[in-house]
Design a protein around this motif. Structure first.
Motif, PDB file in Angstrom:
ATOM      1  N   PRO A  45       0.258  11.439  -0.695  1.00  0.00           N
ATOM      2  CA  PRO A  45       1.062  10.233  -0.888  1.00  0.00           C
ATOM      3  C   PRO A  45       1.530   9.607   0.426  1.00  0.00           C
ATOM      4  O   PRO A  45       1.944   8.461   0.451  1.00  0.00           O
ATOM      5  N   ASP A  80       3.924   1.585  -3.810  1.00  0.00           N
ATOM      6  CA  ASP A  80       4.475   2.854  -3.322  1.00  0.00           C
ATOM      7  C   ASP A  80       5.841   2.706  -2.663  1.00  0.00           C
ATOM      8  O   ASP A  80       6.486   3.713  -2.365  1.00  0.00           O
ATOM      9  N   ARG A 108       6.561   1.854   0.389  1.00  0.00           N
ATOM     10  CA  ARG A 108       6.445   2.657   1.603  1.00  0.00           C
ATOM     11  C   ARG A 108       5.861   1.805   2.727  1.00  0.00           C
ATOM     12  O   ARG A 108       5.060   0.909   2.496  1.00  0.00           O
ATOM     13  N   SER A 124      10.113   5.352   3.212  1.00  0.00           N
ATOM     14  CA  SER A 124      10.266   4.587   1.973  1.00  0.00           C
ATOM     15  C   SER A 124      11.192   3.402   2.220  1.00  0.00           C
ATOM     16  O   SER A 124      12.013   3.429   3.140  1.00  0.00           O
TER      17      SER A 124
END
Length: 180
Positions: free
Chosen positions: A54, A73, A75, A90
């Motif tokens: 991830p 995501d 991110r 994040s």
């Protein structure tokens, strides 16, 4: 009726016995029964794919030095000229999102009040969508709350340390890549 129930129970017991007899003592061992897929094979018969990392840089984000922002995501990656992520973190997205694609940093502000009234720092703007400036920023108080869905805001918020890193990395003209 009792006879049918007894026959069904006997059949299930027999099948359970057969299954347990062919199971290896060590469940991590490869099965010896022909035609049974090994744990390292996928359902399609090919090698099992490793799970997706991830934190890996999205494959469709281009090459070279850039900031990558993955909408789904939530991110961001800071990627150097050798295509290595030097940092990832994040973020809390705004209510107005940029379309996927390539952008350049167009303006920066050291410290301003955000459209939501929060004092922010290290603002790095790169797009305008629905007449709203889109950019990265960090709240001076360190908060990253969800934005009010009734307001049109473009601030993509991050922690202060991440904002410091992005501020140092993304100067005017730096490449920003937005992916789904």
């Amino acid at each position: 009726m009792a006879g049918l129930t007894a026959a069904a129970v006997a059949a299930v017991a027999f099948l359970a016995y057969q299954a347990s007899a062919s199971a290896p003592a060590d469940l991590s061992a490869k099965p010896t029964t022909p035609g049974v897929a090994s744990p390292s094979a996928s359902a399609t018969g090919g090698p099992k794919q490793p799970p997706k990392n991830p934190l890996a840089i999205p494959a469709d984000s281009g090459v070279g030095e850039r900031v990558v922002y993955a909408l789904h995501d939530r991110r961001v990656w800071l990627v150097d000229e050798k295509n290595k992520a030097t940092r990832t973190f994040s973020v809390m997205p705004s209510t107005v999102h940029p379309a996927p694609g390539g952008y350049r940093v167009t303006s920066r502000s050291g410290s301003v009040r955000g459209s939501d009234g929060v004092q922010i720092e290290h603002v790095v703007r790169f797009a305008t969508t629905q007449d709203v400036a889109i950019g990265f920023s960090a709240a001076v108080d360190g908060s990253t709350p969800s934005p009010d869905p009734s307001k049109k805001t473009g601030g993509i918020r991050m922690k202060r340390a991440d904002g410091d890193a992005l501020w140092s990395f993304a100067t005017i003209g730096s490449k920003i890549v937005v992916v789904d």
